[in-house]
Design a protein around this motif. Structure first.
Motif, PDB file in Angstrom:
ATOM      1  N   GLN A   1      14.269   4.396 -52.961  1.00  0.00           N
ATOM      2  CA  GLN A   1      14.776   3.510 -51.889  1.00  0.00           C
ATOM      3  C   GLN A   1      16.100   3.945 -51.279  1.00  0.00           C
ATOM      4  OE1 GLN A   1      14.785  -0.367 -53.801  1.00  0.00           O
ATOM      5  NE2 GLN A   1      12.963   0.243 -54.934  1.00  0.00           N
ATOM      6  N   VAL A   2      16.322   5.269 -51.191  1.00  0.00           N
ATOM      7  CA  VAL A   2      17.549   5.738 -50.560  1.00  0.00           C
ATOM      8  C   VAL A   2      17.295   6.654 -49.366  1.00  0.00           C
ATOM      9  CG1 VAL A   2      19.027   5.434 -52.575  1.00  0.00           C
ATOM     10  CG2 VAL A   2      17.773   7.594 -52.286  1.00  0.00           C
ATOM     11  N   SER A   3      16.045   6.918 -49.043  1.00  0.00           N
ATOM     12  CA  SER A   3      15.684   7.666 -47.835  1.00  0.00           C
ATOM     13  C   SER A   3      14.506   6.960 -47.173  1.00  0.00           C
ATOM     14  CB  SER A   3      15.300   9.113 -48.159  1.00  0.00           C
ATOM     15  OG  SER A   3      16.414   9.850 -48.595  1.00  0.00           O
ATOM     16  N   PHE A   4      14.516   6.987 -45.837  1.00  0.00           N
ATOM     17  CA  PHE A   4      13.524   6.228 -45.086  1.00  0.00           C
ATOM     18  C   PHE A   4      12.901   7.102 -44.009  1.00  0.00           C
ATOM     19  CE2 PHE A   4      17.275   3.729 -46.257  1.00  0.00           C
ATOM     20  CZ  PHE A   4      16.730   2.958 -47.274  1.00  0.00           C
ATOM     21  N   THR A   5      11.630   6.885 -43.763  1.00  0.00           N
ATOM     22  CA  THR A   5      10.928   7.684 -42.774  1.00  0.00           C
ATOM     23  C   THR A   5      11.291   7.213 -41.368  1.00  0.00           C
ATOM     24  OG1 THR A   5       9.014   6.216 -42.657  1.00  0.00           O
ATOM     25  CG2 THR A   5       8.996   7.915 -44.384  1.00  0.00           C
ATOM     26  N   PRO A   6      11.106   8.074 -40.353  1.00  0.00           N
ATOM     27  CA  PRO A   6      11.350   7.654 -38.964  1.00  0.00           C
ATOM     28  C   PRO A   6      10.518   6.436 -38.589  1.00  0.00           C
ATOM     29  CG  PRO A   6      11.163  10.038 -39.092  1.00  0.00           C
ATOM     30  CD  PRO A   6      10.773   9.515 -40.442  1.00  0.00           C
ATOM     31  N   GLU A   7       9.284   6.357 -39.113  1.00  0.00           N
ATOM     32  CA  GLU A   7       8.417   5.220 -38.806  1.00  0.00           C
ATOM     33  C   GLU A   7       8.989   3.920 -39.379  1.00  0.00           C
ATOM     34  OE1 GLU A   7       6.465   8.941 -38.367  1.00  0.00           O
ATOM     35  OE2 GLU A   7       7.381   8.093 -40.194  1.00  0.00           O
TER      36      GLU A   7
ATOM     37  N   SER B   1      21.123   6.050 -41.110  1.00  0.00           N
ATOM     38  CA  SER B   1      20.305   6.995 -40.344  1.00  0.00           C
ATOM     39  C   SER B   1      19.325   7.703 -41.264  1.00  0.00           C
ATOM     40  CB  SER B   1      21.210   7.999 -39.637  1.00  0.00           C
ATOM     41  OG  SER B   1      22.083   7.346 -38.745  1.00  0.00           O
ATOM     42  N   GLY B   2      18.439   6.948 -41.861  1.00  0.00           N
ATOM     43  CA  GLY B   2      17.431   7.525 -42.730  1.00  0.00           C
ATOM     44  C   GLY B   2      17.885   7.753 -44.148  1.00  0.00           C
ATOM     45  N   GLU B   3      19.187   7.546 -44.447  1.00  0.00           N
ATOM     46  CA  GLU B   3      19.725   7.768 -45.789  1.00  0.00           C
ATOM     47  C   GLU B   3      20.558   6.564 -46.210  1.00  0.00           C
ATOM     48  OE1 GLU B   3      19.303  10.688 -47.737  1.00  0.00           O
ATOM     49  OE2 GLU B   3      17.847  11.234 -46.204  1.00  0.00           O
ATOM     50  N   ALA B   4      20.614   6.309 -47.502  1.00  0.00           N
ATOM     51  CA  ALA B   4      21.426   5.223 -48.039  1.00  0.00           C
ATOM     52  C   ALA B   4      21.923   5.625 -49.427  1.00  0.00           C
ATOM     53  CB  ALA B   4      20.612   3.933 -48.115  1.00  0.00           C
ATOM     54  N   PRO B   5      23.028   5.029 -49.886  1.00  0.00           N
ATOM     55  CA  PRO B   5      23.567   5.374 -51.200  1.00  0.00           C
ATOM     56  C   PRO B   5      22.918   4.556 -52.311  1.00  0.00           C
ATOM     57  CG  PRO B   5      25.040   3.839 -50.135  1.00  0.00           C
ATOM     58  CD  PRO B   5      23.920   4.098 -49.153  1.00  0.00           C
ATOM     59  N   GLY B   6      22.988   5.079 -53.524  1.00  0.00           N
ATOM     60  CA  GLY B   6      22.463   4.352 -54.671  1.00  0.00           C
ATOM     61  C   GLY B   6      22.723   5.097 -55.966  1.00  0.00           C
ATOM     62  N   ILE B   7      22.467   4.426 -57.058  1.00  0.00           N
ATOM     63  CA  ILE B   7      22.534   5.019 -58.396  1.00  0.00           C
ATOM     64  C   ILE B   7      21.274   4.608 -59.139  1.00  0.00           C
ATOM     65  CG2 ILE B   7      23.689   4.930 -60.661  1.00  0.00           C
ATOM     66  CD1 ILE B   7      26.326   4.559 -59.173  1.00  0.00           C
ATOM     67  N   SER B   8      20.637   5.558 -59.820  1.00  0.00           N
ATOM     68  CA  SER B   8      19.472   5.260 -60.639  1.00  0.00           C
ATOM     69  C   SER B   8      19.682   5.813 -62.043  1.00  0.00           C
ATOM     70  CB  SER B   8      18.195   5.861 -60.033  1.00  0.00           C
ATOM     71  OG  SER B   8      17.869   5.216 -58.818  1.00  0.00           O
TER      72      SER B   8
END
Length: 236
Positions: free
Chosen positions: A146-152, A171-178
């Protein structure tokens, strides 16, 4: 700030002791929350991932480097970018000195980004970082966690981030820790992930700022971290 209340030493001690009682209560609440975090159920990682790093191709189990616990910082670096996110870099500036200490507690800490490994290595050298950083360029790893998203997804506003759906300002990216655990049989389990303000307590600089009179001093900025730069781009 100039009109802040000023009192005698004895009055200051009494005020400080009242705050200390609140701080102790907060610490105890945090300890309880940390235990609840550790008590969360786990999910088995079934998918196979391959990462590009200093040792070439490595699987997720190999990233543990012989330890049973793995912390991944999802460092925002889109393959089309020339440099990593400045806010994520602010967090990553906290990593170098703690890696050796975490190893003593059976923990491996590293960063994972979608940008090709060559870009990661160049930026890592520029920042003076020594922690391990690998590329997930050819995998679904970032999307699955859940830290990268498709253009769609971005176009439709169908982003799932921080455990809720909705359009997010990334812009298609987000921060996180897993966090992951590997048992003696080699099976890997996902134990925890956090995003957004959940990352806050991992930034030592912010918590030092919380101690000073002006605090983080971000009121009135376009967004809370508008002042942050890559550490080699501050004027002083």
């Amino acid at each position: 700030m100039d009109d802040h209340k000023v009192v005698s030493r004895s009055e200051w001690i009494e005020a400080r002791k009242r705050l200390l009682a609140e701080e102790k209560s907060f610490t105890q609440a945090r300890d309880r929350l940390s235990q609840q975090r550790r008590d969360l159920p786990w999910e088995r990682v079934e998918k196979q991932y391959s990462f590009e790093g200093p040792k070439g191709k490595e699987s997720l189990p190999q990233l543990f480097d012989g330890r049973s616990q793995l912390i991944v910082y999802h460092l925002m670096f889109d393959p089309s970018w020339k440099e990593a996110c400045k806010s994520c870099s602010f967090w990553a500036d906290n990593f170098n000195g703690i890696v050796a200490h975490l190893r003593q507690r059976d923990v491996t800490l590293l960063a994972i980004s979608r940008a090709p490994f060559q870009l990661l290595e160049g930026f890592k050298k520029r920042m003076g970082w020594s922690f391990k950083w690998v590329s997930s360029f050819d995998t679904d790893f970032n999307h699955d966690y859940q830290v990268s998203f498709t253009p769609e997804e971005l176009a439709k506003g169908q982003i799932y981030y921080n455990y809720e759906k909705g359009q997010r300002p990334f812009s298609g990216e987000a921060p996180g820790i897993s966090v992951f655990y590997q048992d003696p049989h080699g099976d890997v389990f996902h134990t925890y992930s956090c995003y957004a303000r959940g990352l806050d307590m991992m930034n030592g600089a912010y918590h030092y700022l919380d101690l000073v009179p002006k605090g983080r001093d971000e009121k009135g900025l376009p967004h809370p971290m508008a002042w942050v730069r890559h550490h080699d781009r501050y004027e002083v």
